[in-house]
Design a protein around this motif. Sequence first.
Motif, mmCIF file in Angstrom:
data_model
loop_
_atom_site.group_PDB
_atom_site.id
_atom_site.type_symbol
_atom_site.label_atom_id
_atom_site.label_comp_id
_atom_site.label_asym_id
_atom_site.label_seq_id
_atom_site.Cartn_x
_atom_site.Cartn_y
_atom_site.Cartn_z
ATOM 1 N N PRO A 84 3.470 4.614 3.448
ATOM 2 C CA PRO A 84 4.169 4.873 2.233
ATOM 3 C C PRO A 84 5.209 4.058 1.876
ATOM 4 C CG PRO A 84 3.543 6.761 3.642
ATOM 5 C CD PRO A 84 3.578 5.670 4.249
ATOM 6 N N PHE A 85 5.896 3.703 2.528
ATOM 7 C CA PHE A 85 7.071 2.785 2.147
ATOM 8 C C PHE A 85 6.686 1.379 1.809
ATOM 9 C CE2 PHE A 85 9.977 -0.722 3.466
ATOM 10 C CZ PHE A 85 11.178 -0.075 3.019
ATOM 11 N N LYS A 86 5.495 0.705 2.332
ATOM 12 C CA LYS A 86 5.195 -0.572 1.661
ATOM 13 C C LYS A 86 4.473 -0.226 0.471
ATOM 14 C CE LYS A 86 4.601 -2.518 6.173
ATOM 15 N NZ LYS A 86 3.453 -2.859 7.193
ATOM 16 N N LEU A 87 3.759 0.986 0.253
ATOM 17 C CA LEU A 87 3.167 1.188 -1.056
ATOM 18 C C LEU A 87 3.846 1.322 -2.125
ATOM 19 C CD1 LEU A 87 0.009 1.293 -1.743
ATOM 20 C CD2 LEU A 87 0.022 3.755 -1.211
ATOM 21 N N ARG A 88 5.217 1.732 -1.662
ATOM 22 C CA ARG A 88 6.180 2.255 -2.880
ATOM 23 C C ARG A 88 6.863 0.933 -3.485
ATOM 24 N NH1 ARG A 88 7.633 6.505 0.696
ATOM 25 N NH2 ARG A 88 6.803 8.539 -0.059
ATOM 26 N N LEU A 89 6.785 -0.170 -2.680
ATOM 27 C CA LEU A 89 7.653 -1.405 -3.099
ATOM 28 C C LEU A 89 7.301 -1.699 -4.389
ATOM 29 C CD1 LEU A 89 7.464 -3.411 0.185
ATOM 30 C CD2 LEU A 89 9.645 -2.111 -0.841
ATOM 31 N N ILE B 235 2.867 8.365 -7.683
ATOM 32 C CA ILE B 235 3.356 9.177 -6.789
ATOM 33 C C ILE B 235 2.681 8.618 -5.629
ATOM 34 C CG2 ILE B 235 3.531 11.521 -5.995
ATOM 35 C CD1 ILE B 235 2.865 12.345 -9.000
ATOM 36 N N VAL B 236 3.278 8.349 -4.557
ATOM 37 C CA VAL B 236 3.085 8.039 -3.253
ATOM 38 C C VAL B 236 3.445 8.979 -2.326
ATOM 39 C CG1 VAL B 236 2.909 6.474 -1.228
ATOM 40 C CG2 VAL B 236 3.035 5.503 -3.789
ATOM 41 N N ASP B 237 2.513 9.770 -1.466
ATOM 42 C CA ASP B 237 2.902 10.680 -0.567
ATOM 43 C C ASP B 237 2.171 10.418 0.981
ATOM 44 O OD1 ASP B 237 3.935 12.596 -2.312
ATOM 45 O OD2 ASP B 237 1.825 13.328 -2.687
ATOM 46 N N ARG C 42 0.064 4.664 9.839
ATOM 47 C CA ARG C 42 0.326 5.598 8.817
ATOM 48 C C ARG C 42 -0.615 5.441 7.682
ATOM 49 N NH1 ARG C 42 5.005 8.138 10.218
ATOM 50 N NH2 ARG C 42 6.531 6.760 11.557
ATOM 51 N N THR C 43 -0.978 6.420 6.923
ATOM 52 C CA THR C 43 -1.732 6.555 5.756
ATOM 53 C C THR C 43 -1.096 6.991 4.634
ATOM 54 O OG1 THR C 43 -2.869 8.595 6.437
ATOM 55 C CG2 THR C 43 -3.792 6.721 7.134
ATOM 56 N N SER C 44 -1.486 6.667 3.488
ATOM 57 C CA SER C 44 -0.947 7.227 2.146
ATOM 58 C C SER C 44 -2.018 7.672 1.238
ATOM 59 C CB SER C 44 -0.185 5.904 1.356
ATOM 60 O OG SER C 44 0.722 5.326 2.446
ATOM 61 N N HIS C 45 -1.221 8.618 0.289
ATOM 62 C CA HIS C 45 -2.125 9.430 -0.672
ATOM 63 C C HIS C 45 -1.155 8.721 -1.988
ATOM 64 C CE1 HIS C 45 -4.374 11.853 1.988
ATOM 65 N NE2 HIS C 45 -3.140 12.722 2.034
ATOM 66 N N LEU C 46 -2.023 8.126 -2.971
ATOM 67 C CA LEU C 46 -1.806 7.603 -4.049
ATOM 68 C C LEU C 46 -2.073 8.291 -5.554
ATOM 69 C CD1 LEU C 46 -0.195 4.821 -5.630
ATOM 70 C CD2 LEU C 46 -2.410 3.952 -5.103
ATOM 71 N N THR C 47 -1.373 8.490 -6.463
ATOM 72 C CA THR C 47 -1.758 9.325 -7.525
ATOM 73 C C THR C 47 -1.231 8.557 -8.489
ATOM 74 O OG1 THR C 47 -1.777 11.519 -6.179
ATOM 75 C CG2 THR C 47 -1.901 11.169 -8.883
ATOM 76 N N VAL C 48 -1.824 7.893 -9.732
ATOM 77 C CA VAL C 48 -1.506 7.266 -10.626
ATOM 78 C C VAL C 48 -1.616 8.039 -12.019
ATOM 79 C CG1 VAL C 48 -1.875 5.417 -12.330
ATOM 80 C CG2 VAL C 48 -1.846 4.950 -9.556
ATOM 81 N N ILE C 49 -0.748 8.231 -12.920
ATOM 82 C CA ILE C 49 -1.059 8.815 -13.807
ATOM 83 C C ILE C 49 -0.628 8.081 -15.291
ATOM 84 C CG2 ILE C 49 -0.029 11.022 -15.514
ATOM 85 C CD1 ILE C 49 0.859 12.000 -12.826
ATOM 86 N N VAL C 50 -1.743 8.175 -16.243
ATOM 87 C CA VAL C 50 -1.377 7.446 -17.250
ATOM 88 C C VAL C 50 -1.421 8.074 -18.563
ATOM 89 C CG1 VAL C 50 -2.635 5.249 -16.710
ATOM 90 C CG2 VAL C 50 -3.875 6.658 -17.681
#
Length: 111
Positions: free
Chosen positions: A14-19, A75-77, A99-107
């Motif tokens: 998640p840390f890398k995905l939030r960059l 949102i990254v969880d 680690r794995t991540s859950h990603l949600t994109v809202i437009v």
Amino acid sequence: MEVKASTKFARISPFKLRLPIGEVKGKSAEQALTTLKFMPLKAAGIIHKTLESAVANAAHNNELDVDKLIVKNIIVDQGPSLKRFRARARGRASRILKRTSHLTVIVAQID
């Protein structure tokens, strides 16, 4: 109107995905896709794919105008971690968390 798209169990922390999130949040969808396309990060590719999906959902399911879409939120969880081990000296082992991540994109459409 808001439209979501999500990616579950992405094999990146998640840390890398939030960059790269700060670079695209609040921009128009077209501008955000262009920005992500030319970023040299693995996370940018994952977010790009999910953002494309959100735009397609908005156009197909909700019949929104693609040119008026903005990236409202990303949102990254944290997802579940894969537990592995690495052999160490004297017959011991140390733990590795993949680690794995859950990603949600809202437009959303601006009027």
